[in-house]
Write a protein that holds these residues in place. Structure first.
Motif, PDB file in Angstrom:
ATOM      1  N   VAL A  40       0.841  -1.199   0.000  1.00 44.38           N
ATOM      2  CA  VAL A  40       0.000   0.000   0.000  1.00 44.38           C
ATOM      3  C   VAL A  40       0.876   1.249   0.000  1.00 44.38           C
ATOM      4  CG1 VAL A  40      -1.625   1.330   1.396  1.00 44.38           C
ATOM      5  CG2 VAL A  40      -1.996  -1.123   1.055  1.00 44.38           C
ATOM      6  N   ARG A  41       1.896   1.235   0.823  1.00 46.67           N
ATOM      7  CA  ARG A  41       2.808   2.385   0.884  1.00 46.67           C
ATOM      8  C   ARG A  41       3.483   2.611  -0.468  1.00 46.67           C
ATOM      9  NH1 ARG A  41       5.613   0.411   4.599  1.00 46.67           N
ATOM     10  NH2 ARG A  41       4.180   1.067   6.236  1.00 46.67           N
ATOM     11  N   ALA A  42       3.869   1.529  -1.125  1.00 40.07           N
ATOM     12  CA  ALA A  42       4.533   1.640  -2.435  1.00 40.07           C
ATOM     13  C   ALA A  42       3.565   2.061  -3.541  1.00 40.07           C
ATOM     14  CB  ALA A  42       5.182   0.308  -2.798  1.00 40.07           C
ATOM     15  N   SER A  43       2.262   1.966  -3.267  1.00 35.91           N
ATOM     16  CA  SER A  43       1.243   2.338  -4.256  1.00 35.91           C
ATOM     17  C   SER A  43       0.709   3.741  -4.015  1.00 35.91           C
ATOM     18  CB  SER A  43       0.084   1.331  -4.196  1.00 35.91           C
ATOM     19  OG  SER A  43       0.525   0.014  -4.433  1.00 35.91           O
ATOM     20  N   ARG A  44       1.430   4.505  -3.240  1.00 38.89           N
ATOM     21  CA  ARG A  44       0.970   5.830  -2.866  1.00 38.89           C
ATOM     22  C   ARG A  44       0.668   6.717  -4.079  1.00 38.89           C
ATOM     23  NH1 ARG A  44       0.368   8.232   1.539  1.00 38.89           N
ATOM     24  NH2 ARG A  44       0.200  10.492   1.564  1.00 38.89           N
ATOM     25  N   GLU A  45       1.405   6.522  -5.168  1.00 32.93           N
ATOM     26  CA  GLU A  45       1.249   7.371  -6.345  1.00 32.93           C
ATOM     27  C   GLU A  45      -0.189   7.388  -6.852  1.00 32.93           C
ATOM     28  OE1 GLU A  45       2.948   7.808 -10.929  1.00 32.93           O
ATOM     29  OE2 GLU A  45       3.771   6.293  -9.573  1.00 32.93           O
ATOM     30  N   TRP A  46      -0.882   6.221  -6.782  1.00 34.32           N
ATOM     31  CA  TRP A  46      -2.244   6.189  -7.293  1.00 34.32           C
ATOM     32  C   TRP A  46      -3.307   6.098  -6.198  1.00 34.32           C
ATOM     33  CZ3 TRP A  46      -5.650   1.853  -7.208  1.00 34.32           C
ATOM     34  CH2 TRP A  46      -5.082   0.638  -6.794  1.00 34.32           C
ATOM     35  N   LEU A  47      -2.904   5.769  -4.974  1.00 33.06           N
ATOM     36  CA  LEU A  47      -3.891   5.677  -3.895  1.00 33.06           C
ATOM     37  C   LEU A  47      -4.077   6.990  -3.134  1.00 33.06           C
ATOM     38  CD1 LEU A  47      -3.080   2.160  -2.385  1.00 33.06           C
ATOM     39  CD2 LEU A  47      -5.019   2.800  -3.843  1.00 33.06           C
TER      40      LEU A  47
END
Length: 291
Positions: A40-47
């Protein structure tokens, strides 16, 4: 935390308004036990910023969707209400604020034709009724309440046990006694623009709502999906899913049907804007907001 705005969008000739009752911020691994906080942290760009907060916790909204279609008015899911068990009390909002917010959105309770409950968990049926003296009466006095027959049957077989069905003796049973419930089977058509579809796994009889008007289409998820990250990781089932394997199959089926189409996804627990679309990217499927 409570939001007061009522964002709105159109699907063809249909209008959908989102009225938020409460917002909470769980860690991913607490809501989706098979998930990864690191992912989730690594997906911050779209979340971010709508679907995770500044600390990388999930943004989970509890809200109703208000539909105006074919000359009829619908409320989809009615939040938590205020009579909540331990473990859920943090979701309650003061007094009748939720009802005032419906009024502000132009949806006075006596103007509603249908109330649709995607399932019978506590955060989807709370304002089905309200207390009048010693009795619990329908909050929406002129509405038919639309519940899946399998959901009602399963709840009654369970004897009302389980924290997630707490209060159904006050939010569901009085409706049945009053004769205002339509117990439907999957793929039930309410009006030309509003159809109910089976999305099993979270609970028995779980339903989603398909909206179709002209060449435009939308799908209100219910708890078939709790958070947009589940479209990129459909095997991340919710801790509240009664049958995680079936809920995963449901998400994969919906992905096959909806990814890279113009269908709008309206997440019943998604923060932020009203809707988005599922888009294939080099990094996988992403939920991209539409407004």
């Amino acid at each position: 935390m409570t939001e007061t705005a009522a964002p709105r969008l159109r699907i063809g000739d249909v209008t959908v308004t989102k009225v938020v009752e409460a917002v909470v911020h769980p860690e991913a691994e607490s809501l989706l036990p098979g998930s990864s906080n690191d992912y989730v942290r690594a997906s911050r760009e779209w979340l971010a910023p709508h679907f995770i907060d500044a600390t990388d916790r999930l943004v989970i909204s509890i809200h109703s969707f208000l539909i105006e279609a074919d000359g009829r008015r619908f409320v989809v899911d009615t939040g938590v209400g205020w009579d909540l068990p331990d473990g859920f009390k943090h979701l309650a909002t003061p007094g009748e604020k939720y009802l005032r917010d419906l009024d502000s959105a132009g949806f006075a309770p006596n103007s509603v034709d249908f109330v649709i409950c995607t399932h019978l968990h506590v955060d989807h049926v709370g304002w089905n009724t309200r207390q009048q003296g010693e009795e619990w009466v329908p909050t929406f006095p002129n509405a038919r309440y639309v519940l899946a027959d399998d959901a009602v049957s399963a709840w009654r077989r369970s004897g009302g046990s389980g924290a997630h069905s707490h209060g159904n003796d006050r939010t569901v049973e009085p409706l049945l006694a009053a004769g205002v419930v339509d117990r439907i089977t999957p793929d039930h058509v309410l009006t030309p623009s509003v159809r109910l579809v089976s999305t099993p796994g979270h609970t028995p009889g779980h339903i989603s709502i398909e909206i179709s008007s002209g060449d435009q289409r939308g799908l209100i998820t219910g708890d078939a999906s709790h958070h947009p990250v589940q479209w990129s990781q459909p095997h991340w089932a919710s801790k509240a899913d009664l049958d995680p394997e079936e809920s995963t199959r449901t998400r994969r089926r919906l992905l096959d049907e909806l990814v890279d189409t113009d269908t709008l996804i309206l997440g019943t627990h998604y923060g932020g804007p009203v809707a988005g679309r599922l888009v294939t990217t080099p990094a996988g499927v992403r939920f991209v907001t539409a407004d």
